[in-house]
Scaffold this active site. Structure first.
Site, mmCIF file in Angstrom:
data_model
loop_
_atom_site.group_PDB
_atom_site.id
_atom_site.type_symbol
_atom_site.label_atom_id
_atom_site.label_comp_id
_atom_site.label_asym_id
_atom_site.label_seq_id
_atom_site.Cartn_x
_atom_site.Cartn_y
_atom_site.Cartn_z
ATOM 1 N N GLU A 1 61.505 -24.983 -41.079
ATOM 2 C CA GLU A 1 62.773 -25.601 -40.661
ATOM 3 C C GLU A 1 63.817 -25.563 -41.776
ATOM 4 O O GLU A 1 64.725 -26.395 -41.824
ATOM 5 C CB GLU A 1 62.545 -27.039 -40.197
ATOM 6 C CG GLU A 1 61.706 -27.184 -38.954
ATOM 7 C CD GLU A 1 62.321 -26.559 -37.699
ATOM 8 O OE1 GLU A 1 63.453 -26.033 -37.773
ATOM 9 O OE2 GLU A 1 61.642 -26.586 -36.657
ATOM 10 N N HIS B 1 57.569 -35.471 -36.509
ATOM 11 C CA HIS B 1 57.221 -35.476 -35.091
ATOM 12 C C HIS B 1 56.642 -36.855 -34.764
ATOM 13 O O HIS B 1 55.626 -36.969 -34.091
ATOM 14 C CB HIS B 1 56.205 -34.384 -34.768
ATOM 15 C CG HIS B 1 56.706 -33.000 -35.014
ATOM 16 N ND1 HIS B 1 55.937 -31.882 -34.779
ATOM 17 C CD2 HIS B 1 57.905 -32.535 -35.467
ATOM 18 C CE1 HIS B 1 56.632 -30.790 -35.090
ATOM 19 N NE2 HIS B 1 57.827 -31.160 -35.518
ATOM 20 N N HIS C 1 62.225 -34.709 -41.711
ATOM 21 C CA HIS C 1 61.991 -34.286 -40.325
ATOM 22 C C HIS C 1 60.550 -34.613 -39.967
ATOM 23 O O HIS C 1 59.631 -34.268 -40.712
ATOM 24 C CB HIS C 1 62.240 -32.783 -40.174
ATOM 25 C CG HIS C 1 61.707 -32.213 -38.891
ATOM 26 N ND1 HIS C 1 62.104 -32.681 -37.661
ATOM 27 C CD2 HIS C 1 60.815 -31.227 -38.645
ATOM 28 C CE1 HIS C 1 61.470 -32.003 -36.717
ATOM 29 N NE2 HIS C 1 60.679 -31.114 -37.287
ATOM 30 N N HIS D 1 60.544 -31.962 -29.367
ATOM 31 C CA HIS D 1 60.220 -31.577 -30.736
ATOM 32 C C HIS D 1 59.980 -32.787 -31.652
ATOM 33 O O HIS D 1 58.841 -33.027 -32.031
ATOM 34 C CB HIS D 1 61.346 -30.693 -31.287
ATOM 35 C CG HIS D 1 61.028 -30.080 -32.608
ATOM 36 N ND1 HIS D 1 61.519 -28.864 -33.015
ATOM 37 C CD2 HIS D 1 60.275 -30.537 -33.640
ATOM 38 C CE1 HIS D 1 61.068 -28.596 -34.229
ATOM 39 N NE2 HIS D 1 60.314 -29.593 -34.625
HETATM 40 ZN ZN LIG Z 1 59.266 -29.897 -36.360
#
Ligand SMILES: [Zn+2]
Length: 219
Positions: free
Chosen positions: A74, A94, A92, A154
Site C-alpha cells: 500500500e 483491517h 492502515h 478492505h
Molecule cells: Zn489493507
C-alpha cells in the site's frame, strides 16, 4: 538510515497487533521525516516486526532508498496521503469492526463528540483492488478534511502528526466504529447537530484532549 524511527515504526506495528487491530500481515505503518518515508515492508508479520522490516523510500515518487525488502503493497496509498495532507505518520489496518462497517455503510455519522478528533463523519471510500493507484486516489479523496476513512471491502486508514497520534487515532476509530455498530444494533443512533459539533470542537481545542498511544522501543 533513520534507525530509531524504523524501530519506532516496528514498535507501533507490534502495538497495533497486540490491540487486535491487525492480523498477520494485514496492515502497514509509516512515518515521514522530511522527504523520506519509512514504512513497514511488504509481507511483514506485524506482531513480530523489528527495524529491519521497515523500508525507507523517498518522496514524492517512492524510490527505494534503504532496507532489504520492498515497501508495503500500500505504498501508493501512503505516498498519496503524504503528498496531499500535512501528515507525519499513517496507520492502515483491517481492524474487525471498522472493516465490518466498511462492508455495509457509506459513512459513519458523528454520533460521539470524540469522533471530532478524527475530523467528523467517517467516509467510506469505494472499493478498488488493494495496492492499486485507484485505491490510493479514492481513499485520499475520502480523507478530505478528515484524519480517518474506511475503505469498502478492505479496512481503515488514519493519519496524524506523529506515530503516537496515528496509533491512538486507529484505536479511537475502532472504538467509534464499535459504538456506532452497537448503537445501530439497538436502534437509530442520534447524531450531533452542526451546532453541537461546533461547540464540541471548541471545547476539544480548549481542553487539548486527544488520544495518543505512546510507543515503546523494546521488542
Ligand atoms: Zn489493507
Amino acid at each position: 538510515m533513520l534507525e530509531r524511527e524504523r524501530e519506532l515504526i516496528a514498535a507501533a506495528a507490534r502495538e497495533l497487533s497486540a490491540n487486535g487491530l491487525v492480523l498477520g500481515t494485514a496492515g502497514n505503518v509509516s512515518a515521514r521525516h522530511g522527504d523520506l518515508v519509512a514504512i513497514t515492508r511488504t509481507g511483514a508479520e506485524l506482531a513480530s516486526v523489528d527495524g529491519a522490516d521497515v523500508t525507507v523510500v523517498g518522496l514524492p515518487d517512492g524510490q527505494h532508498l534503504h532496507g532489504a525488502f520492498p515497501a508495503s503493497s500500500e505504498l501508493a496509498l501512503h505516498l498519496g496521503i503524504y503528498r496531499r495532507f500535512d501528515a507525519g505518520a499513517i496507520v492502515h489496518t483491517h481492524a474487525p469492526v471498522a472493516t465490518a462497517l466498511a462492508c455495509v455503510v457509506d459513512e459513519v455519522p458523528v454520533v460521539h463528540y470524540q469522533q471530532l478528533l478524527l475530523g467528523g463523519s467517517i467516509r467510506v471510500a469505494p472499493y478498488a483492488t488493494f495496492g492499486s493507484d485507484e485505491l490510493a486516489e479514492l481513499t485520499v479523496a475520502a480523507l478530505d478534511g478528515r484524519r480517518a476513512a474506511l475503505m469498502s471491502g478492505h479496512g481503515a486508514i488514519v493519519f496524524d502528526g506523529d506515530l503516537p497520534g496515528a496509533v491512538g487515532g486507529a484505536c479511537l476509530l475502532e472504538w467509534i466504529c464499535t459504538v456506532f455498530w452497537r448503537a445501530r444494533a439497538i436502534g437509530s443512533p442520534r447524531t450531533l447537530s452542526e451546532v453541537q459539533q461546533a461547540e464540541a470542537r471548541a471545547a476539544l481545542a480548549a481542553s487539548g484532549e486527544g488520544v495518543r498511544v505512546e510507543i515503546g522501543e523494546s521488542a
